[in-house]
Design a protein around this motif. Sequence first.
Motif, PDB file in Angstrom:
ATOM      1  N   UNK A 103       0.849  -1.182   0.000  1.00 19.23           N
ATOM      2  CA  UNK A 103       0.000   0.000   0.000  1.00 19.23           C
ATOM      3  C   UNK A 103       0.888   1.236   0.000  1.00 19.23           C
ATOM      4  N   UNK A 104       0.586   2.175  -0.860  1.00 17.88           N
ATOM      5  CA  UNK A 104       1.328   3.433  -0.891  1.00 17.88           C
ATOM      6  C   UNK A 104       0.750   4.343   0.200  1.00 17.88           C
ATOM      7  N   UNK A 105       1.653   4.857   1.040  1.00 20.49           N
ATOM      8  CA  UNK A 105       1.214   5.698   2.155  1.00 20.49           C
ATOM      9  C   UNK A 105       2.111   6.929   2.268  1.00 20.49           C
ATOM     10  N   UNK A 106       1.602   7.923   2.951  1.00 25.00           N
ATOM     11  CA  UNK A 106       2.391   9.104   3.275  1.00 25.00           C
ATOM     12  C   UNK A 106       3.053   8.933   4.634  1.00 25.00           C
ATOM     13  N   UNK A 107       3.915   9.847   4.953  1.00 20.81           N
ATOM     14  CA  UNK A 107       4.641   9.792   6.210  1.00 20.81           C
ATOM     15  C   UNK A 107       3.748   9.817   7.438  1.00 20.81           C
ATOM     16  N   UNK A 108       2.605  10.461   7.344  1.00 23.40           N
ATOM     17  CA  UNK A 108       1.699  10.567   8.492  1.00 23.40           C
ATOM     18  C   UNK A 108       1.239   9.187   8.963  1.00 23.40           C
ATOM     19  N   UNK A 109       1.022   8.281   8.037  1.00 24.77           N
ATOM     20  CA  UNK A 109       0.576   6.927   8.400  1.00 24.77           C
ATOM     21  C   UNK A 109       1.661   6.205   9.188  1.00 24.77           C
ATOM     22  N   UNK A 110       2.910   6.352   8.751  1.00 26.00           N
ATOM     23  CA  UNK A 110       4.029   5.740   9.466  1.00 26.00           C
ATOM     24  C   UNK A 110       4.174   6.346  10.857  1.00 26.00           C
ATOM     25  N   UNK A 111       4.097   7.656  10.959  1.00 29.77           N
ATOM     26  CA  UNK A 111       4.225   8.336  12.245  1.00 29.77           C
ATOM     27  C   UNK A 111       3.120   7.881  13.202  1.00 29.77           C
ATOM     28  N   UNK A 112       1.917   7.730  12.685  1.00 28.66           N
ATOM     29  CA  UNK A 112       0.810   7.254  13.525  1.00 28.66           C
ATOM     30  C   UNK A 112       1.133   5.879  14.105  1.00 28.66           C
ATOM     31  N   UNK A 113       1.651   4.967  13.271  1.00 23.77           N
ATOM     32  CA  UNK A 113       1.989   3.615  13.725  1.00 23.77           C
ATOM     33  C   UNK A 113       3.122   3.658  14.756  1.00 23.77           C
ATOM     34  N   UNK A 114       4.156   4.441  14.460  1.00 27.65           N
ATOM     35  CA  UNK A 114       5.293   4.548  15.382  1.00 27.65           C
ATOM     36  C   UNK A 114       4.874   5.172  16.714  1.00 27.65           C
ATOM     37  N   UNK A 115       3.961   6.130  16.666  1.00 25.05           N
ATOM     38  CA  UNK A 115       3.530   6.808  17.891  1.00 25.05           C
ATOM     39  C   UNK A 115       2.725   5.887  18.804  1.00 25.05           C
ATOM     40  N   UNK A 116       2.316   4.743  18.296  1.00 32.27           N
ATOM     41  CA  UNK A 116       1.597   3.760  19.110  1.00 32.27           C
ATOM     42  C   UNK A 116       2.590   2.849  19.843  1.00 32.27           C
ATOM     43  N   UNK A 117       3.862   3.205  19.809  1.00 31.80           N
ATOM     44  CA  UNK A 117       4.864   2.461  20.561  1.00 31.80           C
ATOM     45  C   UNK A 117       5.637   1.435  19.763  1.00 31.80           C
ATOM     46  N   UNK A 118       5.512   1.457  18.444  1.00 36.01           N
ATOM     47  CA  UNK A 118       6.202   0.477  17.622  1.00 36.01           C
ATOM     48  C   UNK A 118       7.719   0.661  17.710  1.00 36.01           C
ATOM     49  N   UNK A 119       8.421  -0.442  17.924  1.00 36.45           N
ATOM     50  CA  UNK A 119       9.873  -0.427  17.822  1.00 36.45           C
ATOM     51  C   UNK A 119      10.210  -0.315  16.345  1.00 36.45           C
ATOM     52  N   UNK A 120      11.392   0.209  16.037  1.00 33.50           N
ATOM     53  CA  UNK A 120      11.755   0.414  14.636  1.00 33.50           C
ATOM     54  C   UNK A 120      13.234   0.128  14.414  1.00 33.50           C
ATOM     55  N   UNK A 121      13.523  -0.458  13.252  1.00 36.12           N
ATOM     56  CA  UNK A 121      14.886  -0.707  12.824  1.00 36.12           C
ATOM     57  C   UNK A 121      14.968  -0.348  11.342  1.00 36.12           C
ATOM     58  N   UNK A 122      16.127   0.115  10.913  1.00 38.77           N
ATOM     59  CA  UNK A 122      16.286   0.536   9.515  1.00 38.77           C
ATOM     60  C   UNK A 122      17.421  -0.224   8.853  1.00 38.77           C
ATOM     61  N   UNK A 123      17.181  -0.638   7.608  1.00 35.58           N
ATOM     62  CA  UNK A 123      18.212  -1.272   6.772  1.00 35.58           C
ATOM     63  C   UNK A 123      18.330  -0.493   5.483  1.00 35.58           C
TER      64      UNK A 123
END
Length: 120
Positions: free
Chosen positions: A100-120
């Motif tokens: 699904x194509x999403x904007x940054x706001x969707x990612x921020x919403x998910x992360x703000x719910x406490x999601x841990x994150x890692x980047x490759x």
Amino acid sequence: MSGKFTVSITSAKNDPDKATVGFVVANAAVASGQETVVFLNVEGSFLAEKGYADEIHEEGFAPLKQLMDQFTEAGGIIWVCSPCYKKRGLSEDNLIEGATIVGGARLIEFLSQGAASITY
């Protein structure tokens, strides 16, 4: 603990090792019961194009296409950075199944719910 996990993948054929390991980790997360989102951005957005990942196979790992399919079949979610996808001239008509194509706001919403994150 939120039970949410994000893997941000910024690489594709430019660094197939990072793209592959990102999906290995994402598969481990979804298999452990985490609500898992892979966010394809920058060069990683190419992975959302049908056929693009078919030839990527890093030694010592399953083929990338197989890892991606396993991830979505296990209930993993693939989000694609909208501006990254458009900047590279990619077409929504050629988007892989499950992405699904999403904007940054969707990612921020998910992360703000406490999601841990890692980047490759």
